[in-house]
Design a protein around this motif. Structure first.
Motif, mmCIF file in Angstrom:
data_model
loop_
_atom_site.group_PDB
_atom_site.id
_atom_site.type_symbol
_atom_site.label_atom_id
_atom_site.label_comp_id
_atom_site.label_asym_id
_atom_site.label_seq_id
_atom_site.Cartn_x
_atom_site.Cartn_y
_atom_site.Cartn_z
ATOM 1 N N SER A 124 0.967 4.210 -2.803
ATOM 2 C CA SER A 124 0.805 5.615 -2.411
ATOM 3 C C SER A 124 1.963 6.454 -2.922
ATOM 4 O O SER A 124 1.781 7.588 -3.388
ATOM 5 C CB SER A 124 0.703 5.735 -0.890
ATOM 6 N N LEU B 260 -6.509 1.813 -0.271
ATOM 7 C CA LEU B 260 -6.060 3.200 -0.248
ATOM 8 C C LEU B 260 -7.239 4.161 -0.093
ATOM 9 O O LEU B 260 -7.077 5.289 0.366
ATOM 10 C CB LEU B 260 -5.299 3.526 -1.533
ATOM 11 N N MET C 71 -8.135 7.347 -6.607
ATOM 12 C CA MET C 71 -7.295 7.839 -5.512
ATOM 13 C C MET C 71 -6.337 8.924 -5.975
ATOM 14 O O MET C 71 -6.102 9.903 -5.264
ATOM 15 C CB MET C 71 -6.480 6.688 -4.920
ATOM 16 N N ALA D 283 0.833 -1.205 0.000
ATOM 17 C CA ALA D 283 0.000 0.000 0.000
ATOM 18 C C ALA D 283 0.864 1.250 0.000
ATOM 19 O O ALA D 283 0.551 2.247 -0.677
ATOM 20 C CB ALA D 283 -0.941 -0.005 1.206
#
Length: 537
Positions: free
Chosen positions: A405, A535, A441, A401
């Motif tokens: 990101s 996320l 995202m 994750a």
């Protein structure tokens, strides 16, 4: 301002709201008429030599009519071979796939080096298969490797060389190395129009031969283009001019991410064909358009630098299937006219942007890297960490994750994220679901491409367009490899070398790259999708 521009059954909605000034300048300079007359000076003196031999696409559909008797005869001669496989890359494959998908005819396209995908295709009804091998240059490594694999399979099945040769139709430029190979094989050879570059070749032998063998009435496509042709020189009632001005003006004003959205009105895959056309034609000299293919009208794409364009067959003004956002521009009409419209519009957009849309982009960087890796072996790399079925490379984070990101942050505030998957685009198709998850995202444009397919499309923009991209490369373990006959490497080794070569080319240009290697493809895809969903929580 014109809300709609229509001719020959093709309509462009909303373009003048974006490109009215650019359109007026093009008309003032007489550009539409000059382009129809194949004036090679339209993109400056440096582009003139190449333009002199690359403008045949404007009326290639007329010369393509000479192919119709040959295609009818070939279809009859090969009537017992009713499974058509196309081995080709980029402009040698995209158009044929659009044509057959849109018109509901079966065609297996092998624009891959994934051993699983190729192995399954070869094992399916081999005795009833005709393989169309398409390569303009005649030297494309992916295409040649698939040709070798099929030839080996036919011979292993007990066919004589002459019998095996009957199972091949070769499409290439006159005088290419592949033409000589084809004649040695005893294959049928269809020579393509040498004055048409690959990405503009939809209505040449590259698009028409596999489609015709698959059962498409390709004469109808030529008729549709012919009906549009007389409108291209006009200052009004010219949808191709309206579209080209809008694309060029949007790019010049900062709306250089072009979201391509299928509108559900009958044309399938045209967005992926247009993706290659726009990216290869304009992605150079640090500028250009980044096409972003979306799954549906409601799919996520964000940014003030995004121009949304829907593509389809027939749609009333203002209608948006599925409740999606009203696009900036909509292009609707028959497929043959769509091909010519987008080609003409792209050439005009290049004039507005200030780049040569006809120059042949260099693919040598990633290609040369891959060749060196095949000769000397893969680079020694250690993962940053391993999480479940995924090895993660090139990040300072310690979780999957976190790595996702990090690459999303690299795409902000004005960049984009490119997801590049060197996997099986059929067996591993679920992976494509990561694009909308990451796009939601990122709040930035996110593209998705299957490798090495995208190496002949958006990859060139990645390297020579604006240096704004962040890159997520995904590779996977090979469960059962497949030899490339006559070569000292397997398909799995070729696929890995292409991924590593492209990675090296990006890193050398200072582009941020994170690589995820799936040690188990099925488990790794599920894990990656779960991490992307997390996320948003």
């Amino acid at each position: 301002m014109r809300e709609v521009e229509a001719a020959a059954g093709l309509a462009v909605w909303g373009a003048d709201a974006v490109g009215a000034a650019a359109r007026a300048a093009l008309v003032k300079d007489g550009v539409p008429g000059l382009l129809v007359r194949k004036d090679p000076t339209l993109w400056g003196p440096d582009a003139e030599a190449e333009a002199r031999i690359r403008l045949g696409w404007i009326d290639t559909h007329r010369r393509s009519r000479q192919l119709l008797p040959l295609l009818a005869e070939l279809k009859e001669e090969l009537a017992d071979l009713d499974r058509v496989v196309l081995a080709g890359m980029g402009g040698s494959a995209f158009a044929a796939e659009v044509i057959t998908r849109t018109l509901g005819r079966p065609l297996t396209v092998l624009d891959t080096t994934d051993p699983g995908q190729i192995g399954r295709a070869i094992s399916d009804r081999l005795e009833r298969t005709v393989v169309v091998v398409s390569s303009k240059s005649g030297t494309t490594i992916e295409t040649d490797s698939v040709r070798r694999a099929y030839l080996g399979a036919f011979l292993d099945a007990g066919l004589t060389p002459a019998e095996a040769g009957r199972h091949f139709v070769i499409v290439t430029d006159p005088g290419s190395p592949l033409e000589e190979v084809a004649r040695e094989m005893g294959a049928t050879v269809v020579l393509a129009d040498p004055e048409v570059g690959g990405r503009y070749a939809a209505l040449t032998a590259f698009g028409l031969v596999p489609a015709a063998l698959a059962g498409v009435d390709v004469a109808e496509l030529l008729d549709q283009a012919e009906e549009l042709l007389p409108t291209l020189a006009l200052g009004g009632d010219n949808p191709a001019l309206a579209l080209g001005a809008a694309l060029g003006a949007a790019t010049s004003s900062g709306k250089d991410k072009i979201a391509l959205v299928p509108d559900g009105t009958g044309i399938v895959g045209l967005d992926e064909w247009a993706e290659q056309l726009l990216a290869e034609s304009t992605g150079k000299e640090g500028t250009g358009m980044l096409p972003v293919v979306l799954e549906s009208p409601g799919a996520p794409v964000d940014g003030a630098d995004v121009l949304t364009v829907t593509l389809g067959g027939s749609l009333p003004a203002g209608a948006v299937p599925g409740g999606g956002v009203l696009p900036d521009v909509a292009v609707n009409g028959p497929l043959g006219a769509q091909f010519l419209t987008w080609e003409f519009a792209t050439a005009l957009a290049g004039r507005v942007i200030g780049v040569d849309p006809l120059s042949l982009p260099s693919k040598s960087d990633s290609k040369d890297n891959a060749a060196q890796i095949l000769a000397s072996g893969p680079p020694v790399e250690q993962p940053s960490f391993v999480e479940g079925a995924i090895e993660v490379y090139g990040t300072g984070t310690s979780t999957l994750a976190g790595a996702l990101s990090a690459v999303l942050l690299d795409a902000r505030p004005t960049g984009y994220l490119a997801v590049m998957a060197y996997l099986d685009r059929h067996a591993d198709a679920a992976l494509a679901g990561v694009r909308p998850l990451l796009a939601a995202m990122a709040r930035r444009p996110v593209t998705f491409g299957w490798g090495p397919r995208f190496l002949h499309s958006t990859s060139l923009y990645h390297k020579d367009g604006p240096p704004l991209g962040a890159f997520l490369q995904i590779t996977g373990a090979v469960a059962a490899d497949l030899a490339v006959p006559g070569r000292p490497y397997t398909f799995g080794q070729l696929q890995a070398a292409q991924a590593a070569g492209d990675r090296q080319a990006l890193v050398r240009r200072g582009r941020p790259v994170i690589r995820l290697h799936l040690t188990d493809r099925a488990s790794g895809i599920v894990q990656l999708l779960d991490a992307a969903r997390s996320l948003g929580n």
